[in-house]
Design an enzyme around this catalytic site. Structure first.
Site, short mmCIF file in Angstrom:
data_model
loop_
_atom_site.label_atom_id
_atom_site.label_comp_id
_atom_site.label_asym_id
_atom_site.label_seq_id
_atom_site.Cartn_x
_atom_site.Cartn_y
_atom_site.Cartn_z
N ASP A 9 40.53 76.50 20.47
CA ASP A 9 40.40 75.72 21.70
C ASP A 9 39.39 74.59 21.46
O ASP A 9 38.55 74.67 20.57
CB ASP A 9 39.93 76.64 22.82
CG ASP A 9 39.48 75.88 24.06
OD1 ASP A 9 40.29 75.11 24.60
OD2 ASP A 9 38.31 76.05 24.46
N MET A 10 39.48 73.55 22.27
CA MET A 10 38.57 72.42 22.08
C MET A 10 37.32 72.50 22.96
O MET A 10 36.24 72.82 22.49
CB MET A 10 39.31 71.09 22.33
CG MET A 10 40.24 70.70 21.20
SD MET A 10 41.00 69.07 21.41
CE MET A 10 39.56 68.00 21.41
N ASP A 11 37.46 72.21 24.24
CA ASP A 11 36.30 72.09 25.13
C ASP A 11 35.63 73.45 25.34
O ASP A 11 36.27 74.42 25.73
CB ASP A 11 36.72 71.49 26.46
CG ASP A 11 37.22 70.06 26.29
OD1 ASP A 11 36.39 69.16 26.13
OD2 ASP A 11 38.45 69.87 26.28
N THR A 43 44.86 73.53 22.90
CA THR A 43 44.07 72.95 23.97
C THR A 43 44.91 72.62 25.20
O THR A 43 46.12 72.46 25.12
CB THR A 43 43.38 71.66 23.46
OG1 THR A 43 42.58 71.09 24.50
CG2 THR A 43 44.41 70.62 23.00
N GLY A 44 44.24 72.51 26.32
CA GLY A 44 44.90 72.00 27.51
C GLY A 44 44.95 70.49 27.52
O GLY A 44 45.65 69.88 28.33
N LYS A 192 49.04 79.30 26.27
CA LYS A 192 48.59 79.13 24.89
C LYS A 192 49.05 80.26 23.97
O LYS A 192 49.36 80.03 22.80
CB LYS A 192 47.06 79.00 24.83
CG LYS A 192 46.51 77.68 25.34
CD LYS A 192 45.02 77.59 25.03
CE LYS A 192 44.39 76.32 25.57
NZ LYS A 192 42.97 76.21 25.21
N ASP A 215 37.20 80.00 25.10
CA ASP A 215 36.12 80.32 26.04
C ASP A 215 36.55 80.35 27.50
O ASP A 215 35.78 80.78 28.36
CB ASP A 215 35.00 79.27 25.92
CG ASP A 215 35.39 77.94 26.55
OD1 ASP A 215 34.68 77.46 27.45
OD2 ASP A 215 36.43 77.37 26.15
N ASN A 218 42.29 79.67 30.43
CA ASN A 218 43.56 79.30 29.81
C ASN A 218 43.64 79.71 28.34
O ASN A 218 44.68 79.52 27.70
CB ASN A 218 43.83 77.79 29.96
CG ASN A 218 42.82 76.92 29.24
OD1 ASN A 218 41.73 77.36 28.88
ND2 ASN A 218 43.16 75.67 29.06
#
Length: 265
Positions: A9-11, A43-44, A192, A215, A218
């Site tokens: 995941d990114m953020d 990622t979203g 995801k 984290d 999602n």
């Protein structure tokens, strides 16, 4: 278990709170790739927002974006999978938000559209690095089916409207709180976990040989799906509950520590 695929995941996971990737994390990801491990982003975010980070990391496989609604090759641009929101559902959600004066934005063809260049639009632009198309009332009648709808507001407002949206649209969209101040809505079949599973199948990688890191709400489907699901220390307790392990937070090289521990030989 020998990890062959890592999806990150990114953020709040790959990125620090300053929206940067730490040098240690870059080194760990590149070392994993040099060992033959496939590393991707899940990622979203929009594809065009995720792509610069993937390129910096040397990722050349498909990225899982829009929570799995778009899986697209980082370098060739080949679309491996795309799943749009049906138009009738889209128009119903947009009309509902319009009637109540709630903020919402749409995503069509990897571009995002807003009615006004509002504070919310500027906030999202600052995080994503992508400028919106300001289209006025036409935003509520998109010409094509979108990849995603997103609302952005104070957490207290979203706390109040989440159960309302879940009751009204929960059977028609996959609705998640990516962050406390965002609600994302994608096709009801999209998440995801499904995106990671589809990518792994195409690559010939077994479920047990997948590690994912995340984290947020999602991320829960992929944390539950993977052979090794690793939650960040900054994740909510409900996210940690579906993970197999917990690493350090996103500001303390949590991704690098997990790769060093579970992947690097």
């Amino acid at each position: 278990m020998a990890i062959q695929l890592v999806a990150i995941d990114m953020d709040g996971t790959l990125l620090t709170d300053e929206l940067e990737v730490s040098p240690r994390t870059v080194a760990a990801i590149q070392a994993a790739q040099q060992q033959g491990v496939t590393v991707t982003i899940a990622t979203g975010r929009m594809f065009q927002s995720a792509k610069p980070f993937a390129e910096r990391l040397g990722v050349d496989v498909p990225l899982i974006t829009y929570n799995g609604a778009l899986v697209k090759s980082c370098r060739s641009g080949e679309v491996w999978h795309e799943e749009l929101l049906p138009m009738d559902t889209t128009l119903s959600v947009l009309a509902y938000f319009r009637e109540r004066g709630w903020y919402i934005q749409t995503y069509v063809d990897d571009e995002f559209y807003v009615r006004d260049y509002s504070e919310e639009a500027r906030t999202y632009e600052a995080v994503s690095g992508i400028s919106p198309h300001v289209v006025g009332e036409a935003m509520f009648a998109p010409a094509k089916e979108p990849l995603k709808l997103l609302t952005l507001a104070e957490p207290e407002h979203l706390d109040a409207i989440t159960p309302v949206l879940q009751e009204r649209f929960g059977s028609k969209v996959c609705l998640t709180r990516a962050k406390n101040h965002m609600i994302e809505m994608v096709n009801s079949e999209v998440n995801k976990g499904r995106g990671v599973a589809m990518l792994a199948k195409r690559l010939g990688i077994l479920q047990q040989d997948i590690m994912v890191l995340g984290d947020s709400e999602n991320d829960m489907t992929m944390l539950a799906y993977a052979g090794l699901g690793v939650a960040m220390d900054n994740a909510d307790d409900k996210v940690k509950a579906v993970a197999d392990a917990v690493t350090a937070d996103n500001n303390r090289d949590g991704v690098a520590l997990a790769i060093e521990k579970y992947v690097l030989k």
